[in-house]
Design a protein around this motif. Sequence first.
Motif: not given
Length: 385
Positions: A233-240, A244-245, A251-252, A277-281
């Motif tokens: 839920h805390c991934m960086d989805l960028g422009a899309i 809320e995201d 927060l993360a 995935f890279a945003s989680l790492c």
Amino acid sequence: MTNLLAGTEVEARSLRWEVVSATQLGQQTLYRLRCLQGELRGTEFDILHPFESVEAVIRDLRPDRAAPLPNWLVDHQAFLLEQSLSGNALLAVQPGRLRVEAYQLVPVLRAIRMSRVRLLLADGVGLGKTIQAGLIITELMARRVVHRILIVCPAGPLLEQWKLEMSERFGLRLDEVNRGRLEEIRRSTELGANPFDYIPLAIASIDFLKQEKILESLERASYDMVVLDEAHHCMDLGAIGEKEDSQRRRLAEVLARRCDSLLLLTATPHDGNDRSFASLCELLDLSLVDGRGNLRGVGYRDCVVRRLKSHIPNRFKNRIVEPKSVVANNQEHPDYIALQHGLLEFLAPELRRAFQKKRYSDVLAVLSKVFNKQQELTPGWEMRD
């Protein structure tokens, strides 16, 4: 019992001894002991254990009997050294409260070898990520590495499950952080105090903590360890991504900065987008990602634990699903037909919104609501495999 180290003071044959050496002989251990008292003082004997009892002498720390402060400091340092363990020894795994599978020890063994615990637990559904996180938490607490812990997860049944699992299996009573709890702390403390400073073992929902005012207080606090469940839920989805995201992502990032140890839990670490995935790492370690948001080589593998049920042989059986056709008609089952139409009208818009936002866990939540609603309307109905 593991072999006692040379120099350890032990008790055997009602006398005090010092371990000179230990040799493993099958199921027995041959100890060479040097006597420390009585007429045998200085004499060495060989004793076979456990054929004969050899018990380590554990001395209680008595600060009140220490002389000058330097003496007390030496006693204190000696006490801490007695607690030191090898890289593979575990303090927190106790029988009775839970049955630990061998594969569930992999994350905690990796954690105790890390100078700074930052891990992504990405095991598949049903492999016990909550148990593995609990093992890491209690082990680090037993080693005096962490004292203040914050668990963040989606609101609802998952939050209650965390509280129950941590309490019953690990003896940790988590204090749920909500608006009422924060107001209670503010009323009982001095003006301007940060309520998070008064909650050492905390659990809170993602959507509560992401609020601007709550996040401001959280940003001024710090925790030794943060556990972020459903981390996708805390991934960086960028422009899309939607607002809320972006709030959850912020927060993360705040939590990652304000803690020393970080555990990210998710069964879906990769949504098909390498950047996500890279945003989680990136939350674990900024050096794992380059300036363009891409992973640097394969260094991230040291921080990721990923297993599926198929990776664990002879443990999980393949479920065989046999479809059964059910035919209903308006003449024989009018109430059932009406119920299905009502559920479909309720379900379709919710699923459409969840799929558009790629929040697949929300889809499961919607289905859960439907099953609960159907159970209310049709007493005796239950979901079966």
